[in-house]
Design a protein around this motif. Structure first.
Motif, mmCIF file in Angstrom:
data_model
loop_
_atom_site.group_PDB
_atom_site.id
_atom_site.type_symbol
_atom_site.label_atom_id
_atom_site.label_comp_id
_atom_site.label_asym_id
_atom_site.label_seq_id
_atom_site.Cartn_x
_atom_site.Cartn_y
_atom_site.Cartn_z
ATOM 1 N N PHE A 120 0.909 -1.243 0.103
ATOM 2 C CA PHE A 120 0.063 -0.014 0.008
ATOM 3 C C PHE A 120 0.750 1.249 0.011
ATOM 4 O O PHE A 120 0.456 2.191 -0.775
ATOM 5 C CB PHE A 120 -1.105 0.121 1.278
ATOM 6 N N VAL A 121 1.840 1.455 0.917
ATOM 7 C CA VAL A 121 2.762 2.515 0.947
ATOM 8 C C VAL A 121 3.560 2.633 -0.501
ATOM 9 O O VAL A 121 3.300 3.815 -0.800
ATOM 10 C CB VAL A 121 3.997 2.233 1.991
ATOM 11 N N ILE A 122 4.095 1.668 -1.053
ATOM 12 C CA ILE A 122 4.872 1.718 -2.517
ATOM 13 C C ILE A 122 3.854 2.203 -3.396
ATOM 14 O O ILE A 122 4.179 3.291 -4.290
ATOM 15 C CB ILE A 122 5.493 0.762 -2.722
ATOM 16 N N VAL A 123 2.710 1.418 -3.594
ATOM 17 C CA VAL A 123 1.636 1.736 -4.561
ATOM 18 C C VAL A 123 1.309 3.401 -4.337
ATOM 19 O O VAL A 123 0.718 4.115 -5.390
ATOM 20 C CB VAL A 123 0.361 0.946 -4.579
ATOM 21 N N ASN A 124 0.831 3.742 -3.055
ATOM 22 C CA ASN A 124 0.560 5.061 -2.978
ATOM 23 C C ASN A 124 1.597 6.119 -3.391
ATOM 24 O O ASN A 124 0.968 7.151 -4.304
ATOM 25 C CB ASN A 124 0.197 5.397 -1.621
ATOM 26 N N ILE A 125 2.869 5.884 -3.280
ATOM 27 C CA ILE A 125 3.627 6.663 -3.671
ATOM 28 C C ILE A 125 3.736 6.670 -5.363
ATOM 29 O O ILE A 125 4.047 7.924 -5.906
ATOM 30 C CB ILE A 125 5.322 6.424 -3.077
ATOM 31 N N LEU A 126 3.643 5.599 -5.742
ATOM 32 C CA LEU A 126 3.673 5.474 -7.208
ATOM 33 C C LEU A 126 2.568 6.057 -8.169
ATOM 34 O O LEU A 126 2.654 6.794 -9.095
ATOM 35 C CB LEU A 126 3.871 4.050 -7.786
#
Length: 351
Positions: A330-336
């Protein structure tokens, strides 16, 4: 953009820290003894004590928490000996008495039930869940954009009403309820016609060919998991297309004599896909998390089913490893997604 990504990564680490604290507290207030679940109800006291000592369950809760965090941190302190070197695969930085400040990858510990590394368990199950989530997202995107475009083109017609009704139904029906209905209808009642099963994993064992991929077991959980994002994409595509079709440049294109298909698919749809792209990116992480009950219903061997089974058996390392992985995604996808949205629409500034 680099500063923005770094700032969001710091926020993400804070989120992961919060997840560790909350899940650890919740797991330790739930009823159930992991040692008893591991050894069985007839285990003697000595065996239970040995299991508690092996997994550190004989220590106080604050000490257990600190030791677990120490295992998770890439930069941590551990006794410097051959046993720990083999266990953590660390690189020694500074020697501190009998201990050492080391650099290592996060250690998710071992399963209470199988004694296997949680990392190995995740490596087996995450690809299956990833395939399920990816195919569900592809299914939802293709069908959702198609229905959304049709709904916008034929606004007010029976096609529009049918697409809107389908979207409302898809949003309203919980995944676990839809899964039960779909499994019963297509995997049991109509199985002679569909050739599908109520349950089954992506891989099955053939006595002659060994382990093989059974793609038909992917259809029902894929459709179930993709229903909600499909409904959202239909609504987003319809709304965006109606807005774009009312713009001046579309009227100019019509006045110049461009064909209907060229106007819709070459000009209108391209500019209407911005909110859809954002929704697709965000929903993919949600599908990884939302697959828990879907996998359990269909007996699909993935991260969700493994986590639910571990929760039933009070297998804390597996539960924590799964939840941390989902939170990390979730953290990585949110940034991307934020970076992608700024790239698609240059008017958006990252701060």
């Amino acid at each position: 953009m680099i500063n923005y990504a770094f700032k969001k990564l710091l926020y993400g680490l804070a989120v992961l820290a919060g997840v560790v604290c909350i899940v650890f507290i919740l797991f330790n207030i739930l009823p159930g003894d992991p040692a008893r679940m591991t050894m069985g109800q007839r285990a003697d006291v000595q065996s239970l004590d040995a299991v508690r000592k092996e997994f550190g369950l004989d220590k106080s809760k604050p000490v257990q928490f600190l030791l677990y965090v120490n295992d998770l941190l890439p930069l941590s302190v551990h006794p410097y000996n051959a046993e720990n070197q083999e266990k953590y695969h660390y690189i020694k930085l500074i020697k501190i008495g009998d201990d050492a400040l080391v650099l290592k990858k996060p250690y998710l510990r071992r399963s209470y039930q199988t004694k296997r590394d949680v990392t190995a368990i995740l490596a087996e199950t995450v690809p299956n869940t990833f395939i399920l989530a990816l195919t569900a997202m592809i299914f939802a995107t293709i069908i959702g954009v198609f229905l959304g475009v049709l709904s916008a083109i034929y606004k007010g017609s029976w096609i529009d009403n049918l697409a809107n009704s389908f979207a409302i139904l898809g949003i309203s029906a919980p995944s676990f309820f839809a899964g039960i209905i779909i499994a019963w209808l297509f995997g049991f009642v109509l199985s002679d016609y569909t050739g599908l099963n109520m349950s089954g994993s992506l891989y099955s064992y053939d006595p002659f060919r060994g382990e093989i991929m059974t793609w038909k077991n992917l259809w029902l959980p894929m459709i179930t998991l993709g229903l909600r994002p499909l409904a959202i994409i239909v609504q987003l595509t319809r709304s965006a297309m109606l807005d774009v079709l009312s713009q001046d440049y579309i009227r100019t294109a019509r006045a110049k004599g461009l064909g209907r298909n060229a106007i819709i698919y070459k000009h209108a749809l391209k500019n209407a896909l911005n909110p859809v792209i954002t929704a697709i990116s965000g929903w993919f992480a949600s599908l990884l998390a939302g697959s828990f009950f879907v996998e359990y219903i269909f007996g699909y061997n993935g991260l969700g089913r493994t986590t639910v089974n571990a929760l039933e058996m009070s297998d804390f390392p597996v539960v924590m490893g799964s939840i941390l992985f989902i939170a990390f995604v979730f953290v990585i996808v949110n940034i991307l997604v934020d970076i992608l949205y700024a790239w698609v629409d240059p008017r958006i500034k990252l701060t």
